[in-house]
Design an enzyme around this catalytic site. Sequence first.
Site, short mmCIF file in Angstrom:
data_model
loop_
_atom_site.label_atom_id
_atom_site.label_comp_id
_atom_site.label_asym_id
_atom_site.label_seq_id
_atom_site.Cartn_x
_atom_site.Cartn_y
_atom_site.Cartn_z
N SER A 197 10.53 0.70 1.17
CA SER A 197 11.97 0.97 1.18
C SER A 197 12.50 1.34 2.56
O SER A 197 13.36 2.21 2.69
CB SER A 197 12.31 2.05 0.14
N GLU A 232 1.49 1.50 3.00
CA GLU A 232 2.58 1.28 2.07
C GLU A 232 2.31 2.04 0.78
O GLU A 232 1.62 1.53 -0.12
CB GLU A 232 2.70 -0.21 1.73
N GLU A 246 1.16 -5.49 -4.32
CA GLU A 246 1.53 -6.36 -5.44
C GLU A 246 0.41 -7.33 -5.76
O GLU A 246 0.21 -7.71 -6.92
CB GLU A 246 2.85 -7.08 -5.10
#
Length: 248
Positions: free
Chosen positions: A212, A170, A101
């Site tokens: 997740s 990730e 992010e």
Amino acid sequence: MSDLLRGKLVVGNWKMNGGGAANAVLLAGVVAGWQARADREVVVCVPFPYLAQARDALAATPIAWGAQDVSGHAAGAHTGQVSAGMLAEFGCRYVLVGHSERRQECGETDAVVAAKAVAARREGLIPVVCVGETLAERDAGQWQAVVTRQVDAVVQRLGADSARAVLAYEPVWAIGTGRTATPQQAQEVHAHLRALLCSAGGPEVPMLYGGSVKAANAGALFAQADVDGALVGGASLDAAEFLAIAGA
Ligand code: PEP
């Protein structure tokens, strides 16, 4: 760090969530529900304004805490940034570096991420260095090239000090989407990264999977030979779910 390779490291990333009252409930739930285990290290990474709250709530508990970002600069005219020295003085142990992010929203390049990892290590913090490919990159068969480039950039700057870092794979397509990499997909990437570090004469570092992760899939992910734990986003905001992952 070798201790972490014998057990599992589970790091919660609250992202930009929380508030004083909600954090108090969450932290109390995590503290009440977790008993120290020699084969587990549990960490929560909270937004900067809540570091003091996490420090106070987690003092004298087996749960560690950290920040979600750090500046690559040591000090000076970098308005809005927080240095590794400040985090270390405050008592932080861990810091996330290069989360996708931040790479996407703040334009962090491999070089910037590497500088942050170096700054963290210089102050004795453990950087949790996040790497991972986008869906377009995976579909184009480029995941190996992408994660290799991202890891190389950091390891070349850290050198032998890489031994005091943690890697988190990730896949961007699995973060916050509810779409987890299969245990086999995670293992394939982790094995690639392990081999990459080995062939460069590098150290064995703990490798977390993130994307997740939930209580329902953590056990199968942790059963993979090269998955040393998890970086947990959304599910770390629920104490029971987070601790079920930590105990998986
Ligand atoms: C993360 O924020 O690092 C993450 C993995 O998020 P989530 O678990 O929500 O996919």
